[in-house]
Design an enzyme around this catalytic site. Structure first.
Site, PDB file in Angstrom:
ATOM      1  CD  GLU A   1     -38.542 -12.560 -14.801  1.00  0.00           C
ATOM      2  OE1 GLU A   1     -37.600 -12.413 -15.569  1.00  0.00           O
ATOM      3  OE2 GLU A   1     -39.870 -12.963 -15.284  1.00  0.00           O
TER       4      GLU A   1
ATOM      5  N   GLY B   1     -32.028 -13.554 -18.748  1.00  0.00           N
ATOM      6  CA  GLY B   1     -32.315 -12.313 -19.267  1.00  0.00           C
ATOM      7  C   GLY B   1     -30.799 -11.470 -19.133  1.00  0.00           C
TER       8      GLY B   1
ATOM      9  CB  SER C   1     -28.961 -16.625 -21.604  1.00  0.00           C
ATOM     10  OG  SER C   1     -29.366 -15.372 -21.145  1.00  0.00           O
TER      11      SER C   1
ATOM     12  CG  ASN D   1     -42.072 -16.697 -19.443  1.00  0.00           C
ATOM     13  OD1 ASN D   1     -42.921 -16.178 -19.154  1.00  0.00           O
ATOM     14  ND2 ASN D   1     -41.262 -16.595 -18.329  1.00  0.00           N
ATOM     15  CD1 TRP D   2     -43.597 -15.145 -25.676  1.00  0.00           C
ATOM     16  CD2 TRP D   2     -45.776 -14.631 -26.081  1.00  0.00           C
ATOM     17  NE1 TRP D   2     -44.260 -15.392 -27.206  1.00  0.00           N
ATOM     18  CE2 TRP D   2     -45.474 -15.295 -27.124  1.00  0.00           C
ATOM     19  CE3 TRP D   2     -47.232 -14.002 -26.074  1.00  0.00           C
ATOM     20  CZ2 TRP D   2     -46.079 -15.445 -28.527  1.00  0.00           C
ATOM     21  CZ3 TRP D   2     -47.916 -14.198 -27.054  1.00  0.00           C
ATOM     22  CH2 TRP D   2     -47.510 -14.764 -28.300  1.00  0.00           C
ATOM     23  CE  LYS D   3     -38.832 -13.775 -18.873  1.00  0.00           C
ATOM     24  NZ  LYS D   3     -37.417 -13.475 -18.224  1.00  0.00           N
TER      25      LYS D   3
ATOM     26  N   GLY E   1     -37.073 -17.342 -22.682  1.00  0.00           N
ATOM     27  CA  GLY E   1     -37.874 -15.648 -22.642  1.00  0.00           C
ATOM     28  C   GLY E   1     -37.732 -14.987 -23.728  1.00  0.00           C
ATOM     29  N   GLY E   2     -36.709 -14.393 -23.758  1.00  0.00           N
ATOM     30  CA  GLY E   2     -36.663 -13.226 -24.963  1.00  0.00           C
ATOM     31  C   GLY E   2     -36.650 -13.597 -26.285  1.00  0.00           C
TER      32      GLY E   2
ATOM     33  CG  HIS F   1     -40.046 -17.269 -13.904  1.00  0.00           C
ATOM     34  ND1 HIS F   1     -39.198 -16.123 -13.699  1.00  0.00           N
ATOM     35  CD2 HIS F   1     -39.637 -17.855 -15.168  1.00  0.00           C
ATOM     36  CE1 HIS F   1     -38.431 -16.020 -14.921  1.00  0.00           C
ATOM     37  NE2 HIS F   1     -38.761 -17.024 -15.799  1.00  0.00           N
TER      38      HIS F   1
ATOM     39  CD  GLU G   1     -36.330 -20.221 -16.520  1.00  0.00           C
ATOM     40  OE1 GLU G   1     -36.270 -19.737 -17.357  1.00  0.00           O
ATOM     41  OE2 GLU G   1     -37.040 -19.592 -15.324  1.00  0.00           O
TER      42      GLU G   1
END
Length: 250
Positions: free
Chosen positions: A96, A172, A212, A9-11, A233-234, A94, A166
């Site tokens: 967010e 994050g 994470s 997930n590149w956001k 994510g990251g 998600h 999640e």
């Protein structure tokens, strides 16, 4: 046998050139037999990514969609538009989106149905906040969110849903649920699906862990009985890291 799925997930990261360079780096390396590789990117990158992955086994997903087919929804993108681009997956609900854009269990369910109307595979996110976890409400929160997401789905549709557990407190933050704790919650979500449908349906549904996840811990998560992959994510933003994640899911 459920096929493990690693979904990046590149956001809100990467321009089109950065996105296509990324694909060139992972071609042939993030294509591991028995593992499904998915990149979920910003809308602006999707046409170029769909073109870039042609001839590979890598799938492309969007990070959101609107529940209407079209209409006066300024700034929104419909499932029909995504399908027209050649997208295969879409992330729905998600945390967010729930936190910053007022998404609810009701809108999540509407979006899941919109995904199926357009032959898109939904990756549906569920998970608790830190205060809910500390209050012992993890399973209760996941129950409400899971049951709402699956409402009105036929059995054949339910088998195609990818659920991403999640825990919001782990997204994050560098903190992560232990593999054993994550597996316990994911096994519980599978039990919920059994109750909604039947055991054979629940045994087919793929349930990821997200929060994470990185190359250093993905193998531990994947070694659990009910964890079928990761929504990352990251750690999915760098080619070498993403390749390592896919390799770790074998």
């Amino acid at each position: 046998m459920r096929t493990p799925i690693i979904a990046g997930n590149w956001k809100m990261f990467k321009t089109v050139p950065e996105a296509t360079d990324f694909i060139q780096e992972i071609k042939g390396k993030a294509e591991v037999e028995g593992v499904e590789s998915v990149i979920c990117a910003p809308f602006t990158n999707l046409p170029a990514l769909v073109e870039a992955v042609k001839g590979t086994s890598i799938k492309i997903g969007a990070q959101n969609l609107h529940f209407a087919e079209d209409g006066a929804y300024t700034g929104e993108i419909s499932g029909r538009m995504l399908k027209d681009l050649g997208v295969d997956y879409v992330i729905i609900g998600h945390s967010e989106r729930r936190q910053y854009f007022a998404e609810t269990d009701e809108t999540v369910n509407k979006k899941v149905h919109a995904a199926f109307r357009n032959d898109l595979t939904p990756i549906v996110c569920v998970g608790e906040k830190l205060e809910e976890r500390e209050a012992g409400q993890t399973k209760e929160v996941c129950k409400v969110q899971t049951e709402a997401a699956f409402a009105g789905l036929a059995k054949d549709q339910a088998t195609k849903v990818v659920v991403a557990y999640e825990p919001i407190w782990a997204i994050g933050t560098g903190k992560s649920s232990t593999a054993q704790d994550a597996n316990e919650v994911i096994a519980y979500i599978r039990t919920l699906i059994t109750e909604l449908y039947d055991e054979s349906t629940a045994n087919v549904v793929r349930i990821q862990y997200g929060g994470s996840v990185k190359p250093e811990n993905v193998t531990e998560y994947m070694g659990q009985s009910d964890i079928d992959g990761a929504l990352v994510g990251g750690a999915s933003l760098q080619p070498a890291s993403y390749i390592a994640l896919v390799e770790g899911a074998k």
